[in-house]
Motif scaffolding. Structure first.
Motif, PDB file in Angstrom:
ATOM      1  N   ALA A 289       0.836  -1.200   0.000  1.00 38.08           N
ATOM      2  CA  ALA A 289       0.000   0.000   0.000  1.00 38.08           C
ATOM      3  C   ALA A 289       0.872   1.252   0.000  1.00 38.08           C
ATOM      4  CB  ALA A 289      -0.933  -0.011   1.205  1.00 38.08           C
ATOM      5  N   VAL A 290       1.991   1.215   0.716  1.00 40.21           N
ATOM      6  CA  VAL A 290       2.939   2.332   0.682  1.00 40.21           C
ATOM      7  C   VAL A 290       3.429   2.537  -0.748  1.00 40.21           C
ATOM      8  CG1 VAL A 290       5.265   3.027   1.337  1.00 40.21           C
ATOM      9  CG2 VAL A 290       3.694   2.225   3.080  1.00 40.21           C
ATOM     10  N   LEU A 291       3.778   1.424  -1.416  1.00 38.53           N
ATOM     11  CA  LEU A 291       4.243   1.535  -2.797  1.00 38.53           C
ATOM     12  C   LEU A 291       3.133   2.064  -3.721  1.00 38.53           C
ATOM     13  CD1 LEU A 291       6.373  -1.728  -3.112  1.00 38.53           C
ATOM     14  CD2 LEU A 291       7.186   0.627  -2.913  1.00 38.53           C
ATOM     15  N   PHE A 292       1.887   1.727  -3.394  1.00 38.79           N
ATOM     16  CA  PHE A 292       0.769   2.268  -4.164  1.00 38.79           C
ATOM     17  C   PHE A 292       0.731   3.785  -4.044  1.00 38.79           C
ATOM     18  CE2 PHE A 292      -3.672   3.799  -3.637  1.00 38.79           C
ATOM     19  CZ  PHE A 292      -4.049   3.774  -4.977  1.00 38.79           C
ATOM     20  N   PHE A 293       0.830   4.292  -2.818  1.00 39.00           N
ATOM     21  CA  PHE A 293       0.793   5.740  -2.617  1.00 39.00           C
ATOM     22  C   PHE A 293       2.030   6.415  -3.226  1.00 39.00           C
ATOM     23  CE2 PHE A 293      -1.931   4.418   1.062  1.00 39.00           C
ATOM     24  CZ  PHE A 293      -3.095   4.959   0.567  1.00 39.00           C
ATOM     25  N   VAL A 294       3.178   5.723  -3.175  1.00 40.79           N
ATOM     26  CA  VAL A 294       4.381   6.265  -3.808  1.00 40.79           C
ATOM     27  C   VAL A 294       4.180   6.366  -5.314  1.00 40.79           C
ATOM     28  CG1 VAL A 294       6.809   5.789  -4.339  1.00 40.79           C
ATOM     29  CG2 VAL A 294       5.968   5.510  -2.000  1.00 40.79           C
ATOM     30  N   SER A 295       3.607   5.307  -5.917  1.00 44.78           N
ATOM     31  CA  SER A 295       3.384   5.328  -7.372  1.00 44.78           C
ATOM     32  C   SER A 295       2.398   6.421  -7.764  1.00 44.78           C
ATOM     33  CB  SER A 295       2.863   3.961  -7.839  1.00 44.78           C
ATOM     34  OG  SER A 295       1.539   3.741  -7.406  1.00 44.78           O
ATOM     35  N   VAL A 296       1.405   6.679  -6.914  1.00 40.87           N
ATOM     36  CA  VAL A 296       0.462   7.774  -7.177  1.00 40.87           C
ATOM     37  C   VAL A 296       1.191   9.114  -7.107  1.00 40.87           C
ATOM     38  CG1 VAL A 296      -1.542   9.001  -6.265  1.00 40.87           C
ATOM     39  CG2 VAL A 296      -1.580   6.519  -6.407  1.00 40.87           C
ATOM     40  N   GLY A 297       2.049   9.269  -6.103  1.00 37.00           N
ATOM     41  CA  GLY A 297       2.817  10.505  -5.978  1.00 37.00           C
ATOM     42  C   GLY A 297       3.741  10.746  -7.156  1.00 37.00           C
ATOM     43  N   MET A 298       4.237   9.655  -7.787  1.00 34.97           N
ATOM     44  CA  MET A 298       5.107   9.794  -8.953  1.00 34.97           C
ATOM     45  C   MET A 298       4.376  10.431 -10.128  1.00 34.97           C
ATOM     46  SD  MET A 298       7.163   6.163  -8.935  1.00 34.97           S
ATOM     47  CE  MET A 298       7.947   6.492 -10.508  1.00 34.97           C
ATOM     48  N   LEU A 299       3.080  10.239 -10.175  1.00 33.77           N
ATOM     49  CA  LEU A 299       2.289  10.757 -11.297  1.00 33.77           C
ATOM     50  C   LEU A 299       1.891  12.223 -11.108  1.00 33.77           C
ATOM     51  CD1 LEU A 299      -0.107   7.695 -11.728  1.00 33.77           C
ATOM     52  CD2 LEU A 299       1.939   8.201 -13.065  1.00 33.77           C
ATOM     53  N   PHE A 300       2.092  12.754  -9.902  1.00 32.95           N
ATOM     54  CA  PHE A 300       1.627  14.108  -9.588  1.00 32.95           C
ATOM     55  C   PHE A 300       2.570  15.157 -10.148  1.00 32.95           C
ATOM     56  CE2 PHE A 300       1.381  17.585  -6.262  1.00 32.95           C
ATOM     57  CZ  PHE A 300       0.278  18.191  -6.859  1.00 32.95           C
ATOM     58  N   ASP A 301       2.009  16.071 -10.918  1.00 32.29           N
ATOM     59  CA  ASP A 301       2.778  17.193 -11.445  1.00 32.29           C
ATOM     60  C   ASP A 301       2.514  18.411 -10.557  1.00 32.29           C
ATOM     61  OD1 ASP A 301       4.019  19.173 -12.831  1.00 32.29           O
ATOM     62  OD2 ASP A 301       2.824  18.983 -14.670  1.00 32.29           O
ATOM     63  N   PRO A 302       3.458  18.776  -9.693  1.00 34.53           N
ATOM     64  CA  PRO A 302       3.211  19.867  -8.733  1.00 34.53           C
ATOM     65  C   PRO A 302       3.056  21.225  -9.390  1.00 34.53           C
ATOM     66  CG  PRO A 302       5.512  19.178  -8.652  1.00 34.53           C
ATOM     67  CD  PRO A 302       4.812  18.203  -9.538  1.00 34.53           C
ATOM     68  N   THR A 303       3.450  21.343 -10.670  1.00 39.99           N
ATOM     69  CA  THR A 303       3.308  22.648 -11.318  1.00 39.99           C
ATOM     70  C   THR A 303       1.837  23.016 -11.524  1.00 39.99           C
ATOM     71  OG1 THR A 303       3.448  21.672 -13.549  1.00 39.99           O
ATOM     72  CG2 THR A 303       5.528  22.363 -12.506  1.00 39.99           C
ATOM     73  N   ILE A 304       0.929  22.047 -11.331  1.00 45.42           N
ATOM     74  CA  ILE A 304      -0.501  22.354 -11.435  1.00 45.42           C
ATOM     75  C   ILE A 304      -0.897  23.429 -10.429  1.00 45.42           C
ATOM     76  CG2 ILE A 304      -1.250  20.582  -9.803  1.00 45.42           C
ATOM     77  CD1 ILE A 304      -3.116  21.420 -13.028  1.00 45.42           C
ATOM     78  N   LEU A 305      -0.173  23.468  -9.289  1.00 40.97           N
ATOM     79  CA  LEU A 305      -0.474  24.459  -8.258  1.00 40.97           C
ATOM     80  C   LEU A 305      -0.189  25.873  -8.738  1.00 40.97           C
ATOM     81  CD1 LEU A 305       1.131  22.573  -5.221  1.00 40.97           C
ATOM     82  CD2 LEU A 305      -1.297  22.723  -5.792  1.00 40.97           C
ATOM     83  N   LEU A 306       0.772  26.004  -9.679  1.00 39.88           N
ATOM     84  CA  LEU A 306       1.114  27.317 -10.222  1.00 39.88           C
ATOM     85  C   LEU A 306       0.371  27.587 -11.526  1.00 39.88           C
ATOM     86  CD1 LEU A 306       4.988  27.216  -9.631  1.00 39.88           C
ATOM     87  CD2 LEU A 306       3.247  28.295  -8.204  1.00 39.88           C
ATOM     88  N   ARG A 307       0.166  26.524 -12.324  1.00 47.03           N
ATOM     89  CA  ARG A 307      -0.499  26.706 -13.621  1.00 47.03           C
ATOM     90  C   ARG A 307      -2.000  26.936 -13.481  1.00 47.03           C
ATOM     91  NH1 ARG A 307      -0.832  22.367 -16.163  1.00 47.03           N
ATOM     92  NH2 ARG A 307       0.237  20.869 -14.815  1.00 47.03           N
ATOM     93  N   GLU A 308      -2.622  26.216 -12.559  1.00 52.80           N
ATOM     94  CA  GLU A 308      -4.073  26.285 -12.408  1.00 52.80           C
ATOM     95  C   GLU A 308      -4.471  26.489 -10.936  1.00 52.80           C
ATOM     96  OE1 GLU A 308      -6.142  26.335 -14.830  1.00 52.80           O
ATOM     97  OE2 GLU A 308      -4.933  25.659 -16.524  1.00 52.80           O
ATOM     98  N   PRO A 309      -4.048  27.584 -10.309  1.00 58.13           N
ATOM     99  CA  PRO A 309      -4.350  27.773  -8.886  1.00 58.13           C
ATOM    100  C   PRO A 309      -5.854  27.875  -8.612  1.00 58.13           C
ATOM    101  CG  PRO A 309      -3.465  29.791  -9.837  1.00 58.13           C
ATOM    102  CD  PRO A 309      -3.282  28.722 -10.858  1.00 58.13           C
ATOM    103  N   LEU A 310      -6.600  28.506  -9.526  1.00 56.13           N
ATOM    104  CA  LEU A 310      -8.049  28.642  -9.306  1.00 56.13           C
ATOM    105  C   LEU A 310      -8.741  27.284  -9.416  1.00 56.13           C
ATOM    106  CD1 LEU A 310      -8.839  31.952 -11.245  1.00 56.13           C
ATOM    107  CD2 LEU A 310      -8.495  31.615  -8.784  1.00 56.13           C
ATOM    108  N   ALA A 311      -8.273  26.444 -10.329  1.00 55.22           N
ATOM    109  CA  ALA A 311      -8.850  25.101 -10.465  1.00 55.22           C
ATOM    110  C   ALA A 311      -8.573  24.264  -9.214  1.00 55.22           C
ATOM    111  CB  ALA A 311      -8.303  24.412 -11.706  1.00 55.22           C
ATOM    112  N   VAL A 312      -7.358  24.400  -8.682  1.00 56.73           N
ATOM    113  CA  VAL A 312      -7.015  23.674  -7.446  1.00 56.73           C
ATOM    114  C   VAL A 312      -7.899  24.146  -6.302  1.00 56.73           C
ATOM    115  CG1 VAL A 312      -5.213  23.291  -5.726  1.00 56.73           C
ATOM    116  CG2 VAL A 312      -4.639  23.216  -8.154  1.00 56.73           C
ATOM    117  N   LEU A 313      -8.077  25.467  -6.166  1.00 52.56           N
ATOM    118  CA  LEU A 313      -8.926  26.009  -5.100  1.00 52.56           C
ATOM    119  C   LEU A 313     -10.382  25.567  -5.265  1.00 52.56           C
ATOM    120  CD1 LEU A 313      -7.533  29.652  -4.738  1.00 52.56           C
ATOM    121  CD2 LEU A 313      -7.262  27.743  -3.139  1.00 52.56           C
ATOM    122  N   ALA A 314     -10.852  25.519  -6.512  1.00 48.03           N
ATOM    123  CA  ALA A 314     -12.224  25.066  -6.754  1.00 48.03           C
ATOM    124  C   ALA A 314     -12.390  23.602  -6.359  1.00 48.03           C
ATOM    125  CB  ALA A 314     -12.589  25.269  -8.224  1.00 48.03           C
ATOM    126  N   THR A 315     -11.392  22.778  -6.710  1.00 45.44           N
ATOM    127  CA  THR A 315     -11.421  21.361  -6.321  1.00 45.44           C
ATOM    128  C   THR A 315     -11.425  21.211  -4.809  1.00 45.44           C
ATOM    129  OG1 THR A 315     -10.214  20.766  -8.343  1.00 45.44           O
ATOM    130  CG2 THR A 315     -10.206  19.164  -6.546  1.00 45.44           C
TER     131      THR A 315
END
Length: 607
Positions: A289-315
């Protein structure tokens, strides 16, 4: 790097980074799950340094999903669900519908397809089992009326998501994605109803096979492994059943690994060896399960926080505000106390593992754009991080309203009406027993045996109804809420017994009781030396520490068993008990919660 080395590297570095991240999150008073996701980000393609093989990580994550769903099935309890079905079933369904519609509305505003909006909304609607159980355990709410409703609500959400995992592949084509039907031998010739019918028929056939035959065969296999006396073979049998049934269900019936693993756990729970099976499989469940969460984290692009801040806030607004308001409205509509509504709202104001599974499925079916997955991951990280603050905020709101009787009466009118309808009116010189679990019921039986009058104050509606049916005076509601102790005639009572272990509530109850009745006697239970000292400083009649009293009882038996006379043994124990009351408060022992990834349900705490 050779393929085999890549496998070792992703496992080794994934676990090392997850450990570091989990420890750091724990130090910051955050769920370790946040650290696991950040560990995946550290070994993913969006950060410098080592980049793990995403394909291998995905395969390891699939094993993690299987074991997570196996654990969900193993701990699934029809009894827990049925006990709170009147509110948990309609409440969860309505809340899922509301959250899904809000997510769908956002996706339409962003120009996504209907299928993308459906997956996105469903992912935002379901809370994390891990986070919810941990939060309730840390606040000693798991065995309370609030906790049982929240857990039942979560069970319904989990079942709804299992159904969604089954139906989405069949509906992917009509929803604008890539149908997975042909991969499993489901040919619907483009007819959505035929495709859906064939999918449900295969799922039904698998469910019938598992419930009819599996309930006999699976426990029998486990029993045969246990008879060998080999722990290794027993553990191997558990894992072989979990993975084997999941794989077989996908190959033979075309259902998902997740559904097969869920049914494997559910039928295994029928065996009296299920607790040992859960304990033996837990380390491997946690690791993958730890490896599952690690693999999910690998897919996360943190630049979404800068590219789409309003979309993140809406979510995040859908998760924290939309779901919370929907839950509060639903719980209050069913005439439960405001404190219960706020607790459930805080419990559900986050998303986790099922959201990740849905997002991965949506990406695989070409329904959800990568941006949707990033928004779901950002919403999960932020909501889990903020969840302790949400609980603290809800608690402050509850105390603020409780301190204003006129305002509280508007929310608590259902509880007040039930309280006033109690048979307790007109009593005098009686005991008021707050909490009627194992401790409170034992006290009640003792009072009843001597025909001494008492009134019970209990937050569990079912228990109140049972008590009244048995002719016992009972008041429904949170004893600290305005008017509840008054309905139990606290002003004319001789004794207040606080049988619930919540020390903060105990002090509040004593304050309320003494305002109404300055001469009332009190007896309280606690689990902390520090709280015991505080309560004794407030001149409480008797404060008992449950663990210490158990220790004295066992010590008394041990002394008698080893030859000490009855009188001497009792004198020694009484002296030790008196000395313990004069000792300074010891430092509080650190609370050890259930395992972070798959809490094993032990016997419920006393209340």
């Amino acid at each position: 790097m050779p393929h085999a080395s890549e496998l070792i590297a992703i496992i080794a570095l994934g676990l090392v980074f997850a450990f570091v991240g989990g420890m750091l999150a724990q130090r910051l008073k955050l769920p370790p799950l946040v650290g696991y996701l950040l560990a995946g980000l550290a070994v993913g393609p969006y950060t410098p340094g080592f980049v793990g093989n995403a394909e291998l990580a995905g395969q390891l994550a699939e094993i993690g999903v299987i074991l997570l769903m196996f654990g969900v099935g193993l701990h699934f309890s029809i009894g827990d669900l049925m006990a709170v079905r009147a509110i948990a079933l309609p409440g969860a369904v309505v809340q899922i519908a509301v959250a899904t519609l809000m997510g769908l509305a956002l996706s339409v505003a962003w120009g996504w397809s209907l299928g993308a909006g459906l997956v996105f909304g469903l992912a935002l609607s379901v809370a994390s089992t891990v986070v919810l159980l941990r939060a309730l355990e840390e606040r000693s709410l798991l065995d309370s009326d609030k906790g049982r409703i929240a857990v039942g609500w979560l069970i319904v959400e989990d079942l709804a998501m299992v159904l969604a995992l089954v139906l989405l592949p069949a509906l992917a084509g009509p929803l604008g994605g890539e149908s997975a039907g042909a991969a499993h031998g489901i040919a619907g010739d483009g007819n959505i109803w035929l495709t859906l019918g064939l999918t449900l028929a295969k799922v039904a056939a698998f469910a019938v096979l598992m419930l009819a035959g599996g309930r006999r065969v699976v426990p029998w296999i486990l029993d045969q492994a246990a008879r060998t006396g080999s722990r290794e073979l027993f553990t191997l049998a558990v894992l072989a059943l979990a993975l084997g049934i999941a794989y077989g269900s996908a190959e033979l019936f075309g259902v998902s690994f997740a559904l097969g693993a869920f049914f494997a756990g559910m039928v295994l729970a029928e065996s009296d060896l299920s607790h040992q099976a859960a304990a033996d499989s837990l380390p491997l469940q946690d690791a993958f399960a730890v490896l599952f969460f690690v693999s999910v984290g690998m897919l996360f692009d943190p630049t979404i926080l800068l590219r789409e801040p309003l979309a993140v806030l809406a979510t995040l607004a859908v998760i924290l505000v939309g779901k919370s308001l929907a839950a509060i409205a639903i719980v209050l509509a069913f005439r439960h106390p405001l404190s219960t509504a706020l607790t459930i709202a805080a419990s559900l104001a986050q998303i986790g593992e099922f959201s990740f599974i849905l997002a991965s499925l949506g990406i695989g079916l070409k329904l959800l754009p990568p941006e949707g997955r990033d928004l779901i991951l950002a919403g999960s990280l932020l909501s889990i991080t903020l969840n302790p603050l949400i609980f603290a905020g809800m608690s402050r709101v509850s105390r603020f309203i409780e301190g204003r009787p006129a305002l509280a009466a508007r929310f608590e009118r259902g509880a007040e009406q039930l309280a006033i309808s109690s048979h307790a009116r007109g009593r005098e010189g009686h005991a008021v027993v707050v909490g009627y679990g194992r401790v409170g019921s034992a006290i009640g039986k003792a009072l009843a045996a001597w025909e001494l009058p008492y009134v019970v104050v209990e937050r569990d509606r079912r228990r109140v109804e049972e008590l009244r049916a048995a002719g016992i005076a009972a008041v429904f509601g949170d004893a600290s809420a305005p008017g509840i102790l008054t309905a139990a005639d606290i002003g004319r009572a001789r004794l207040l017994v606080v049988a619930s272990p919540d020390a903060h509530q105990a002090r509040r109850l004593i304050e309320i009781a003494r305002e109404a009745n300055p001469g009332i006697d009190t007896v309280v239970r606690t689990h902390s030396d520090t709280e015991r000292r505080k309560l004794e400083e407030e001149k409480v009649g008797l404060v008992l520490m449950a663990e210490r009293e158990v220790g004295f009882g066992m010590a008394l038996y041990a002394l008698r068993s080893l030859g000490l006379g009855e009188g001497e043994a009792r004198l020694f124990i009484d002296t030790s008990r008196a000395e313990s009351r004069s000792e300074p408060a010891a430092e509080a022992e650190p609370e050890i919660g259930a395992p972070e990834l798959r809490p094993h349900r032990e016997a419920p705490a006393e209340s």
